[in-house]
Write an enzyme that holds these catalytic residues in place. Structure first.
Site, PDB file in Angstrom:
ATOM      1  N   ASN A   9       0.713  -1.186  -0.140  1.00  0.00           N
ATOM      2  CA  ASN A   9       0.060   0.147  -0.098  1.00  0.00           C
ATOM      3  C   ASN A   9       0.797   1.244  -0.064  1.00  0.00           C
ATOM      4  OD1 ASN A   9      -1.694   2.061   0.454  1.00  0.00           O
ATOM      5  ND2 ASN A   9      -2.669   1.106   2.460  1.00  0.00           N
ATOM      6  N   LYS A  16       3.273   0.758   3.285  1.00  0.00           N
ATOM      7  CA  LYS A  16       2.939  -0.440   4.014  1.00  0.00           C
ATOM      8  C   LYS A  16       2.949  -1.485   3.399  1.00  0.00           C
ATOM      9  CE  LYS A  16      -1.045  -0.666   7.296  1.00  0.00           C
ATOM     10  NZ  LYS A  16      -2.390  -0.266   7.381  1.00  0.00           N
ATOM     11  N   ARG A  84      -2.656  -2.237  -3.304  1.00  0.00           N
ATOM     12  CA  ARG A  84      -3.901  -1.270  -3.148  1.00  0.00           C
ATOM     13  C   ARG A  84      -3.731  -0.260  -3.944  1.00  0.00           C
ATOM     14  NH1 ARG A  84      -5.241   3.019   1.331  1.00  0.00           N
ATOM     15  NH2 ARG A  84      -7.264   3.104   0.955  1.00  0.00           N
ATOM     16  N   HIS A 173     -13.194   2.058   1.003  1.00  0.00           N
ATOM     17  CA  HIS A 173     -12.911   1.095   1.866  1.00  0.00           C
ATOM     18  C   HIS A 173     -13.564  -0.135   1.531  1.00  0.00           C
ATOM     19  CE1 HIS A 173     -12.988   4.358   5.265  1.00  0.00           C
ATOM     20  NE2 HIS A 173     -11.854   4.065   5.053  1.00  0.00           N
ATOM     21  N   ARG A 232     -11.997  14.583   9.088  1.00  0.00           N
ATOM     22  CA  ARG A 232     -12.960  15.006   7.992  1.00  0.00           C
ATOM     23  C   ARG A 232     -14.321  15.144   8.478  1.00  0.00           C
ATOM     24  NH1 ARG A 232     -11.526   9.799   4.300  1.00  0.00           N
ATOM     25  NH2 ARG A 232      -9.290   9.737   4.817  1.00  0.00           N
ATOM     26  N   GLY A 322     -10.377   0.587  13.605  1.00  0.00           N
ATOM     27  CA  GLY A 322     -10.079   0.789  14.886  1.00  0.00           C
ATOM     28  C   GLY A 322     -11.003   1.142  16.089  1.00  0.00           C
ATOM     29  N   GLU A 325     -13.883  -1.905  16.046  1.00  0.00           N
ATOM     30  CA  GLU A 325     -13.464  -3.009  16.787  1.00  0.00           C
ATOM     31  C   GLU A 325     -13.224  -2.793  18.447  1.00  0.00           C
ATOM     32  OE1 GLU A 325      -9.886  -4.440  14.667  1.00  0.00           O
ATOM     33  OE2 GLU A 325     -11.257  -3.770  12.967  1.00  0.00           O
ATOM     34  N   ASN A 326     -12.892  -1.709  18.616  1.00  0.00           N
ATOM     35  CA  ASN A 326     -12.128  -1.379  20.251  1.00  0.00           C
ATOM     36  C   ASN A 326     -13.158  -0.538  21.118  1.00  0.00           C
ATOM     37  OD1 ASN A 326      -9.817  -2.951  20.196  1.00  0.00           O
ATOM     38  ND2 ASN A 326      -9.423  -1.357  18.404  1.00  0.00           N
ATOM     39  N   GLU A 378      -7.788  -5.921   5.819  1.00  0.00           N
ATOM     40  CA  GLU A 378      -7.676  -5.387   4.162  1.00  0.00           C
ATOM     41  C   GLU A 378      -6.763  -6.010   3.390  1.00  0.00           C
ATOM     42  OE1 GLU A 378      -8.333  -1.431   6.112  1.00  0.00           O
ATOM     43  OE2 GLU A 378      -9.149  -0.828   3.913  1.00  0.00           O
TER      44      GLU A 378
HETATM   45  P1  ADP Z   1      -6.962   3.731   9.923  1.00  0.00           P
HETATM   46  O1  ADP Z   1      -8.144   4.338   9.410  1.00  0.00           O
HETATM   47  O2  ADP Z   1      -5.777   4.704  10.021  1.00  0.00           O
HETATM   48  O3  ADP Z   1      -6.549   2.427   9.570  1.00  0.00           O
HETATM   49  P2  ADP Z   1      -7.596   2.534  12.516  1.00  0.00           P
HETATM   50  O4  ADP Z   1      -8.478   1.655  11.826  1.00  0.00           O
HETATM   51  O5  ADP Z   1      -6.305   2.031  13.250  1.00  0.00           O
HETATM   52  O6  ADP Z   1      -7.072   3.656  11.565  1.00  0.00           O
HETATM   53  O7  ADP Z   1      -8.591   3.505  13.614  1.00  0.00           O
HETATM   54  C1  ADP Z   1      -7.855   4.569  14.263  1.00  0.00           C
HETATM   55  C2  ADP Z   1      -8.995   5.051  15.300  1.00  0.00           C
HETATM   56  O8  ADP Z   1      -9.022   3.802  16.155  1.00  0.00           O
HETATM   57  C3  ADP Z   1      -8.549   6.108  16.183  1.00  0.00           C
HETATM   58  O9  ADP Z   1      -9.342   7.006  16.313  1.00  0.00           O
HETATM   59  C4  ADP Z   1      -8.218   5.474  17.502  1.00  0.00           C
HETATM   60  O10 ADP Z   1      -8.570   6.372  18.525  1.00  0.00           O
HETATM   61  C5  ADP Z   1      -9.327   4.396  17.319  1.00  0.00           C
HETATM   62  N1  ADP Z   1      -9.145   3.260  18.491  1.00  0.00           N
HETATM   63  C6  ADP Z   1      -7.914   2.361  18.538  1.00  0.00           C
HETATM   64  N2  ADP Z   1      -8.261   1.896  19.702  1.00  0.00           N
HETATM   65  C7  ADP Z   1      -9.540   2.356  20.659  1.00  0.00           C
HETATM   66  C8  ADP Z   1      -9.774   2.078  21.767  1.00  0.00           C
HETATM   67  N3  ADP Z   1      -9.279   1.035  22.482  1.00  0.00           N
HETATM   68  N4  ADP Z   1     -11.059   2.737  22.002  1.00  0.00           N
HETATM   69  C9  ADP Z   1     -11.422   3.694  21.239  1.00  0.00           C
HETATM   70  N5  ADP Z   1     -10.984   3.940  20.122  1.00  0.00           N
HETATM   71  C10 ADP Z   1      -9.835   3.354  19.769  1.00  0.00           C
END
Ligand code: ADP
Length: 394
Positions: A9, A16, A84, A173, A232, A322, A325-326, A378
Site C-alpha cells: 500500500n 505499508k 492497493r 474502503h 474529515r 480501530g 473493533e475497540n 484489508e
Molecule cells: P486507519 O483508518 O488509519 O486504519 P484505525 O482503523 O487504526 O485507523 O483506527 C484509528 C482509530 O481507532 C483512532 O480514532 C483510534 O483512537 C481508534 N481506537 C483505537 N483503539 C481504540 C480504543 N481502544 N478505544 C477507542 N478507540 C480506539
C-alpha cells in the site's frame, strides 16, 4: 498459487507492506516504510517471531525502501504482489493483473484521486523495478461498490457531469466492507443475507451489502462524503463552499484543507482526532469532547438507518476498524439510537469484544437483526483477491 503474496500500500512518502501466506495460520511479516525522501526515513516492522524492529533509511526513495523490505522477507519468496489502488473509477469492477493498459486506465482515473492514484502508481513502478519477474495485481478500494445501482450512485446533477466527467458516487474502503460482510456470512446462521457494515477508523464509512454485493455506501465521489471522521467533516451543506468563499473570502484550497484536515472529531472537539482521547475527555466532562462523541455516533446511526433502505432484508450490523473493533461506548451509543431496528445488545459481550476479538454481541435467544464485531483484514483480502485474479487467468 501457494507462494506468499506481498501486499503493498504505497503513499507519496510511505509504503505499508505485508507478506501473506496462503495458509491463514502462517505468521505474517508486516511493516511500514515512512517519511521516504527525508533524512528521517525509516522502516518499522515485525519479524515472524513477533519482534519489532526499526531500521533508519536516511533519504531513501520508494525503490530503496522496497529493497530494504525485500531483505526483511526472511528467505520467503513472494509469488505475486498485490497493490492497493485507491480509485478504479468505473473501469475496474474487480482486481486486475497489471499491464500497460491497466496502468493507463489507472492514470486516467487519477483526476478522481489526485493525491492517491499517482502515489499508488509510483509504488507499482518501484515494485516492478525490484521484482521484475513477479506478476503484479491491482486491487481497488472502489471496485466492491461497482454493484451499486444508479439510484445509489448518481448525484442529482446535470447528466453531462456524469457522462463526460465521471461525477458520481464511487465509495471507498471496499476491501474492508467486502471482507467483514463475507466473514459475517460465514460465521452467522443468517448467511450472506443483508448486512449493514460500519468501518470506523481514521476514515469512516458505512455500506449496505446484500448477498455479498454492495448496494449503497456513505462515501461518494471522494472519501469526504458521509460520516464524521477523525479530521474529515463528512456531509455538509453543498452550499457551504460558496458561503465560505463569499463571506470569508476562503479559497477552494483552504476550504478543501479545512474540511479534510481540521474538521471531524478534531474540529468538533478542538482537542484531538483520536477516539481514545475523545472518550477520556468526554468521561472527564469536557463539553466539546462530549459533543464530538454525540455527533459522531448520531451520524453513524443516521447513516445506517438511511442505508437500510437499500436492503431487501436486514440480518445485522457489523462494526469494524480501530473504533468499531475497540469502542464498546461508540457501539452502544449508535445502537441506542436505533431502537426500532430490534437489535438486542448484550452489554457484557459488548464490553468484552475488543482488541482483535470477533463475535456476535446479541443477548441469548435473540431473533432480530444481529450485532457483530469483525476485525477487518484489508491486507488479507487484497492477498486473496490477488490469488483469485491470477488463478482465474490460468
Ligand atoms: P486507519 O483508518 O488509519 O486504519 P484505525 O482503523 O487504526 O485507523 O483506527 C484509528 C482509530 O481507532 C483512532 O480514532 C483510534 O483512537 C481508534 N481506537 C483505537 N483503539 C481504540 C480504543 N481502544 N478505544 C477507542 N478507540 C480506539
Amino acid at each position: 498459487m501457494n507462494a506468499p503474496v506481498l501486499v503493498i500500500n504505497c503513499g507519496s512518502s510511505s509504503i505499508k507492506y505485508a507478506l501473506i501466506d496462503s495458509d491463514p495460520e502462517a505468521p505474517r511479516l508486516a511493516g511500514l516504510a515512512e517519511r521516504l525522501g527525508s533524512p528521517d526515513a525509516r522502516l518499522k516492522g515485525k519479524n515472524s517471531s513477533g519482534e519489532s524492529f526499526t531500521q533508519p533509511l536516511p533519504d531513501a526513495d520508494h525503490t530503496q525502501a522496497l529493497n530494504a523490505i525485500l531483505e526483511r522477507m526472511e528467505g520467503r519468496v513472494p509469488g505475486a504482489v498485490g497493490h492497493r489502488i485507491v480509485h478504479g473509477g468505473e473501469h475496474f469492477t474487480q482486481a486486475a493483473l497489471i499491464d500497460d493498459s491497466v496502468i493507463n486506465a489507472i492514470e486516467t482515473t487519477a483526476a478522481l484521486a489526485p493525491l492517491h492514484n499517482p502515489a499508488n502508481l509510483a509504488g507499482v513502478a518501484a515494485t516492478q523495478s525490484v521484482f521484475p519477474t513477479l506478476p503484479q495485481v491491482a486491487v481497488f478500494d472502489t471496485a466492491f461498490h461497482q454493484t451499486m445501482p444508479p439510484r445509489a450512485y448518481r448525484y442529482a446533477l446535470p447528466e453531462s457531469l456524469y457522462a463526460e466527467h465521471g461525477i458520481r458516487r464511487y465509495g471507498f474502503h471496499g476491501t474492508s466492507h467486502a471482507f467483514v460482510s463475507q466473514r459475517a456470512g460465514e460465521l452467522s446462521t443468517r448467511g450472506a443475507g443483508g448486512w449493514l457494515t460500519a468501518h470506523l477508523g481514521n476514515g469512516c464509512s458505512t455500506s449496505a451489502v446484500f448477498n455479498n454485493q454492495s448496494l449503497d455506501t456513505s462515501m461518494g465521489l471522494t472519501p469526504l462524503e458521509g460520516l464524521v471522521m477523525g479530521t474529515r467533516s463528512g456531509d455538509v451543506d453543498p452550499g457551504l463552499h460558496a458561503h465560505l468563499h463569499r463571506q470569508l473570502g476562503w479559497t477552494l484550497d483552504k476550504i478543501d484543507s479545512v474540511l479534510n484536515k481540521e474538521s471531524g472529531l478534531l474540529g468538533l472537539s478542538g482537542l484531538t482526532n483520536d477516539m481514545r482521547e475523545i472518550e477520556e475527555a468526554a468521561e472527564q466532562g469536557h463539553p466539546t469532547a462530549q459533543l464530538a462523541m454525540e455527533v459522531f455516533c448520531y451520524r453513524i446511526a443516521k447513516s445506517l438507518a438511511a442505508l437500510s433502505c437499500a436492503l431487501p432484508q436486514l440480518d445485522g450490523v457489523i462494526f469494524t476498524g480501530g473504533i468499531g473493533e475497540n469502542s464498546p461506548i461508540v457501539r452502544r451509543n449508535v445502537l441506542a439510537l436505533l431502537p426500532h431496528f430490534g437489535f438486542a445488545l448484550d452489554d457484557s459481550a459488548n464490553e468484552a469484544t475488543i482488541r482483535g476479538k470477533e463475535g456476535c454481541l446479541d443477548s441469548d435467544g435473540h431473533q432480530g437483526p444481529q450485532v457483530w464485531v469483525i476485525p477487518t483484514d484489508e491486507e488479507g483480502r487484497i492477498a486473496m483477491e490477488t490469488r483469485h485474479c491470477l488463478e482465474a487467468r490460468l
